[in-house]
Every structure is written in structure tokens, then in C-alpha cells.
Write an enzyme that holds these catalytic residues in place. Structure first.
Site, PDB file in Angstrom:
ATOM      1  N   LYS A   1     -15.705 -43.324   8.853  1.00 51.78           N
ATOM      2  CA  LYS A   1     -16.510 -44.094   7.899  1.00 51.78           C
ATOM      3  C   LYS A   1     -15.720 -45.282   7.352  1.00 51.78           C
ATOM      4  O   LYS A   1     -16.228 -46.401   7.299  1.00 51.78           O
ATOM      5  CB  LYS A   1     -16.976 -43.212   6.735  1.00 51.78           C
ATOM      6  CG  LYS A   1     -17.978 -43.948   5.841  1.00 51.78           C
ATOM      7  CD  LYS A   1     -18.321 -43.196   4.588  1.00 51.78           C
ATOM      8  CE  LYS A   1     -17.312 -43.483   3.509  1.00 51.78           C
ATOM      9  NZ  LYS A   1     -17.668 -42.918   2.209  1.00 51.78           N
TER      10      LYS A   1
ATOM     11  N   HIS B   1     -25.540 -40.823   2.068  1.00 52.99           N
ATOM     12  CA  HIS B   1     -26.985 -41.100   2.119  1.00 52.99           C
ATOM     13  C   HIS B   1     -27.471 -41.228   3.566  1.00 52.99           C
ATOM     14  O   HIS B   1     -28.507 -40.675   3.938  1.00 52.99           O
ATOM     15  CB  HIS B   1     -27.307 -42.388   1.362  1.00 52.99           C
ATOM     16  CG  HIS B   1     -26.984 -42.323  -0.101  1.00 52.99           C
ATOM     17  ND1 HIS B   1     -27.648 -41.508  -0.976  1.00 52.99           N
ATOM     18  CD2 HIS B   1     -26.043 -42.963  -0.826  1.00 52.99           C
ATOM     19  CE1 HIS B   1     -27.145 -41.646  -2.188  1.00 52.99           C
ATOM     20  NE2 HIS B   1     -26.172 -42.525  -2.122  1.00 52.99           N
TER      21      HIS B   1
END
Ligand code: SF4
Length: 243
Positions: free
Chosen positions: A140, A160
Site C-alpha cells: 500500500k 475502504h
């Protein structure tokens, strides 16, 4: 569409396209304006782990204010760096990680100023590999630097994005956030990745929230696996905020 494409993959490509179109209709297609500051983005992303945007932005601002150059951050006592980033939580861990990265970069760059600007000229895969080889940099964090700073079409999977894509059925319910990076990046065309990342986060914050998704007013309801197969309300509640 080519006849060589396997039916399951073809169906997934069509589903990704449907989701992309609904997201852009609902939240718009944000302009992709890379900052060009890869090292700043890397530090900001480390500070954003396991905390809110407000707290991590305050931590970054304080760090830049108190120790205005990356060389100063590298050379300061670790307690001083931790104090500067205190509002972002896990201050000692993050301070130590940031300094380790800066020291490693210094070893690689010699006397040149601390920067990651040279990654812009590398092929995408090489730039990603360079970032992933830095201590504590996961998929990420690397994808955030590539996408937001360097203008390279990576696809970061934050809490999310991971939750919403599982609920929608774009990834398997059991797929880890780490595995989702590579899988979704292969499925989403490069030109869509920035808007899709930003809009999925908007959707996860406004409608498809962790605790109580507002399915009744959701623009993606017609194509949502969470609706179609009647998963329980507690499914996919938890996120994964690992780097
Ligand atoms: Fe999320 Fe519900 Fe919309 Fe599916 S229908 S994307 S679970 S809010």
C-alpha cells in the site's frame, strides 16, 4: 473484446467497468495531479498508518516545521523525531522507521541530497521494487508513492478500498489486502486507477461504511455481491491498514 480472454476474466473486466462508471457518475473523475515529491509522500504515508487523516497530516506538518530537511530528520535524536510526529500515534515506531529509511537512502545516494526523485525515470515495476525493498514499506505504501507522487498507475488498497471491493464482489471475500493490490491492478486499466481509488474511498466513507452500509441509497446496489448473495451485516466490517 478478444476471444482469448477467459469467460471469468471477461465477466470481471465488465464488472470493474460497471463499477467504475457508477463511481464516476456519482463522485466524478478527480484530476490526477502527482505531487512529484516521492520522499515526502513516503514519509506521509508511513505517518498515516493506523490513524486518521487529520492526525497524520498534523504529524507531517510538525515534522517539516521542526526538522525542515530530510537530512535533519535523519540526524536528529529519535526522541525528537518521535515528539514531532506524536499526533500520528505509534510515534516511536514511525520515527524509527523513517530514520532507518533515510539512513539507507543516504548509503545509496552518497553525498547527494536525500530524495526519491530518481524513481520517476524508472519503469513502474523497478520503481515499485525499489520502494518495496525499503524497511517497513509494504504494497500500500509503495503504491501510494507511485500513484500520488510519481504519476505511475499503481492501485493502493487501503481499508475502504479493501472492504468495498470485497462487498462488491470485485475480489474474493477471503482475499487479503496485500493480495488485492496485484489482483485489482491487473483488472483495472491504468487510466482508471487514480479515479477508482479516490472514488472507492469516497464511497467507503459516505455510503458503504464499515459498520452500517447505506445500501438502500447506494448507486452500486444493483451490481453488489453483498446485496445479491445476502451476506450478513457484520461481513467485511474490519479493515486492514498494513503498509
Ligand atoms: Fe456497500 Fe451496500 Fe452499496 Fe453494496 S449495496 S456497495 S454493501 S453500500
Amino acid at each position: 473484446m478478444s476471444e482469448d480472454v477467459a469467460p471469468a476474466r471477461l465477466e470481471m473486466i465488465e464488472r470493474v467497468a460497471w463499477v467504475y462508471e457508477r463511481l464516476v457518475e456519482t463522485y466524478g473523475a478527480p484530476d490526477w495531479r502527482p505531487t512529484g515529491d516521492a520522499l515526502g509522500e513516503l514519509v506521509a504515508t508511513i505517518l498515516s498508518q493506523h490513524t486518521s487523516d487529520v492526525n497524520s497530516e498534523r504529524a507531517y506538518e510538525q515534522l517539516r516545521l521542526r526538522l525542515p530537511t530530510w537530512e535533519a530528520v535523519r540526524d536528529a535524536p529519535v526522541d525528537q523525531v518521535a515528539d514531532a510526529v506524536r499526533s500520528g500515534g505509534l510515534a516511536e515506531v514511525k520515527a524509527e522507521r523513517i530514520q532507518r529509511i533515510l539512513r539507507l537512502l543516504s548509503e545509496r545516494l552518497g553525498d547527494a541530497p536525500l530524495t526519491l526523485d530518481h524513481l520517476a525515470a524508472l519503469p513502474d515495476e523497478e520503481a515499485e521494487a525499489y520502494l518495496r525493498a525499503l524497511p517497513g514499506v509494504g504494497p500500500k505504501t509503495a503504491a501510494c508513492v507511485l500513484l500520488f507522487a510519481l504519476g505511475k498507475p499503481a492501485f493502493p488498497v487501503d481499508t475502504h478500498v479493501w472492504r468495498v471491493t470485497r462487498r462488491l464482489g470485485l475480489i474474493d471475500a477471503k482475499m487479503s489486502a496485500e493480495a488485492a493490490h496485484g489482483y485489482l491492478q491487473r483488472m483495472i486499466p491504468p487510466a482508471w486507477r487514480y479515479a477508482m481509488h479516490v472514488d472507492l474511498i469516497q464511497h467507503g466513507r459516505r455510503i458503504c461504511t464499515a459498520q452500517r452500509p447505506a445500501c438502500a441509497r447506494c448507486p452500486l446496489r444493483a451490481g453488489c455481491a453483498y446485496q445479491r448473495i445476502g451476506l450478513s451485516a457484520s461481513t467485511f466490517r474490519h479493515g486492514d491498514d498494513r503498509g
